[in-house]
Design a protein around this motif. Structure first.
Motif, PDB file in Angstrom:
ATOM      1  N   ALA A  85       0.842  -1.184  -0.030  1.00 22.30           N
ATOM      2  CA  ALA A  85       0.068  -0.128  -0.040  1.00 22.30           C
ATOM      3  C   ALA A  85       0.824   1.304   0.020  1.00 22.30           C
ATOM      4  O   ALA A  85       0.333   2.483  -0.380  1.00 22.30           O
ATOM      5  N   ALA A  86       2.008   1.336   0.532  1.00 17.89           N
ATOM      6  CA  ALA A  86       3.140   2.255   0.577  1.00 17.89           C
ATOM      7  C   ALA A  86       3.880   2.187  -0.605  1.00 17.89           C
ATOM      8  O   ALA A  86       5.057   3.117  -0.277  1.00 17.89           O
ATOM      9  N   ASP A  87       3.790   1.470  -1.447  1.00 16.29           N
ATOM     10  CA  ASP A  87       4.699   1.153  -2.567  1.00 16.29           C
ATOM     11  C   ASP A  87       6.179   0.878  -2.117  1.00 16.29           C
ATOM     12  O   ASP A  87       7.179   1.188  -2.471  1.00 16.29           O
ATOM     13  N   ARG A  88       6.245  -0.204  -1.203  1.00 14.60           N
ATOM     14  CA  ARG A  88       7.399  -0.657  -0.403  1.00 14.60           C
ATOM     15  C   ARG A  88       7.497  -2.290  -0.852  1.00 14.60           C
ATOM     16  O   ARG A  88       6.410  -2.948  -0.773  1.00 14.60           O
ATOM     17  N   ALA A  89       8.784  -2.783  -0.872  1.00  7.22           N
ATOM     18  CA  ALA A  89       8.979  -4.145  -1.115  1.00  7.22           C
ATOM     19  C   ALA A  89       8.634  -5.080   0.151  1.00  7.22           C
ATOM     20  O   ALA A  89       9.499  -4.653   1.404  1.00  7.22           O
TER      21      ALA A  89
ATOM     22  N   THR B 107      20.343  -6.050   7.952  1.00  3.58           N
ATOM     23  CA  THR B 107      19.482  -5.231   8.697  1.00  3.58           C
ATOM     24  C   THR B 107      19.463  -4.110   7.932  1.00  3.58           C
ATOM     25  O   THR B 107      20.418  -3.434   7.480  1.00  3.58           O
ATOM     26  N   PRO B 108      18.211  -3.251   8.257  1.00  2.00           N
ATOM     27  CA  PRO B 108      18.383  -1.717   7.584  1.00  2.00           C
ATOM     28  C   PRO B 108      19.246  -0.860   8.035  1.00  2.00           C
ATOM     29  O   PRO B 108      19.621  -1.082   9.268  1.00  2.00           O
ATOM     30  N   THR B 109      19.819   0.032   7.270  1.00  2.00           N
ATOM     31  CA  THR B 109      20.687   0.987   7.762  1.00  2.00           C
ATOM     32  C   THR B 109      20.242   2.241   8.110  1.00  2.00           C
ATOM     33  O   THR B 109      21.018   3.021   8.620  1.00  2.00           O
ATOM     34  N   GLY B 110      18.855   2.284   7.842  1.00  2.00           N
ATOM     35  CA  GLY B 110      18.224   3.628   8.262  1.00  2.00           C
ATOM     36  C   GLY B 110      17.668   4.361   6.926  1.00  2.00           C
ATOM     37  O   GLY B 110      16.953   5.243   7.288  1.00  2.00           O
ATOM     38  N   GLY B 111      17.904   3.807   5.860  1.00  2.00           N
ATOM     39  CA  GLY B 111      17.393   4.435   4.626  1.00  2.00           C
ATOM     40  C   GLY B 111      16.099   3.795   4.148  1.00  2.00           C
ATOM     41  O   GLY B 111      16.029   2.496   4.638  1.00  2.00           O
ATOM     42  N   ARG B 112      15.419   4.199   3.527  1.00  2.00           N
ATOM     43  CA  ARG B 112      14.118   3.530   2.794  1.00  2.00           C
ATOM     44  C   ARG B 112      14.437   2.971   1.468  1.00  2.00           C
ATOM     45  O   ARG B 112      15.291   3.585   0.628  1.00  2.00           O
TER      46      ARG B 112
END
Length: 352
Positions: A193-197, A347-352
């Motif tokens: 819904a937010a155009d994210r994977a 792990t995410p590095t803080g970016g989208r």
């Protein structure tokens, strides 16, 4: 499917024991260490996290979890930015609506809209940017990166919110195959819904865990924490029809001041019916002998719960960490086709 990964949650009641426990968790191979943030039942989370940062070098650190009711988001953002600098960029933010921290003060958990607003503000503030809160522009100094934010989620709407706005999720709604599939589908719906994977959401399953010489002993020792899971989760989703009356009794009798207490506390006695304890353990726990735990990790892994955030709220957290890391974790990883070496971080590095 990747091999199972393990992280740990500690409730720190003795701050003097925190350095040794944090160092032990790192040596044991846990990838993240979360500290419970509940002012009435534990030591201060950020003091404990600072201590842990100074006695570790690699493990990621953060509250598991904080909330926007007892801690103002700007205060939290500053604490997290400070922890990130102190730890050399190892901080993560765990955020939820609030459980014992708010109930022990006679307050109500945050509504979903407030949780979403807070998540977005924390991400913006820790990135060093300004937000407008209640008509006033606010900013923090010393922020060096947008710290990854994990949303604690138990029900459909919270799962979808995690998919929309969070870097990761701590899922507490259960480990059975249907629960895992439902949670993943709801997170994916929110992400799309937010155009994210959907695969970009770093999803961990929150698990009440214990290792003992018998399954009965392991479950008995953590019965109070199993009740805490039922009390929290079944406010967000409906319990099975057969347990409806038992869950209502848990809601009526639950004492938030005994949130972290174990079998001997009044909360533990709320599940004295064998079928209630058995159901809570099956859904929310990995507990038993080492053989039991390996088999339960395998079932969870096959169901899609491949990242497990284990709560070490046991009579002896040191004993739990030692037994899990020597008698359970290596066998789980070997069964998945790798040796006991922490996998490269995704792990995410803080970016989208």
């Amino acid at each position: 499917m990747t091999a199972p990964r393990f992280a740990l949650v500690l409730l720190v009641d003795d701050i003097g024991a925190c350095p040794a426990l944090a160092a032990l968790a790192e040596r044991a191979g846990f990838e993240m260490l979360g500290i419970v943030d509940s002012q009435s039942v534990s030591a201060d989370a950020y003091v404990a996290l600072a201590v842990a940062a100074q006695h570790t070098a690699r493990i990621r650190l953060g509250p598991a979890v904080t909330n926007p009711i007892t801690r103002h988001p700007v205060v939290t953002a500053n604490a997290m930015a400070t922890l990130d600098r102190l730890s050399g960029g190892r901080a993560f933010m765990g955020l939820g609506a609030g459980d014992s921290a708010v109930f022990t003060l006679g307050l109500r958990p945050a509504r979903l809209a407030e949780l979403e607003r807070t998540a977005l503000e924390l991400q913006t503030l820790t990135a060093g940017r300004r937000v407008v809160r209640d008509g006033r522009p606010v900013q923090i100094t010393g922020a060096t990166r947008r710290i990854p934010l994990y949303l604690a989620a138990d029900g459909p709407r919270a799962h979808q919110l995690a998919g929309r706005v969070a870097d990761g999720a701590f899922i507490g709604s259960g480990l059975t195959a249907p629960d895992v599939a439902t949670s993943r589908a709801e997170i994916a719906a929110g992400a799309r819904a937010a155009d994210r994977a959907p695969e970009a959401i770093d999803t961990w399953w929150l698990v009440k865990a214990n290792v003992a010489d018998s399954r009965d002993t392991a479950i008995e020792e953590i019965k109070g924490t199993l009740v805490s899971s039922g009390n929290r989760v079944f406010r967000a989703i409906a319990p099975p029809d057969a347990l409806h009356a038992a869950v209502e009794a848990i809601h009526r009798g639950y004492d938030p001041l005994a949130h972290a207490a174990l079998a001997a506390a009044a909360n533990g006695r709320l599940s004295d019916r064998a079928e209630v304890t058995s159901y809570l353990a099956e859904r929310f726990a990995i507990a038993g002998t080492p053989d039991d735990c390996v088999a339960q990790v395998e079932r969870a892994w096959q169901a899609g719960a491949d990242q497990l955030l284990l709560t070490a709220i046991t009579p002896d957290p040191r004993r739990f960490i030692e037994r899990w890391s020597t008698e359970v974790m290596p066998r789980c990883l070997a069964a998945a086709g790798r040796t006991m070496v922490t996998s490269p971080s995704t792990t995410p590095t803080g970016g989208r």
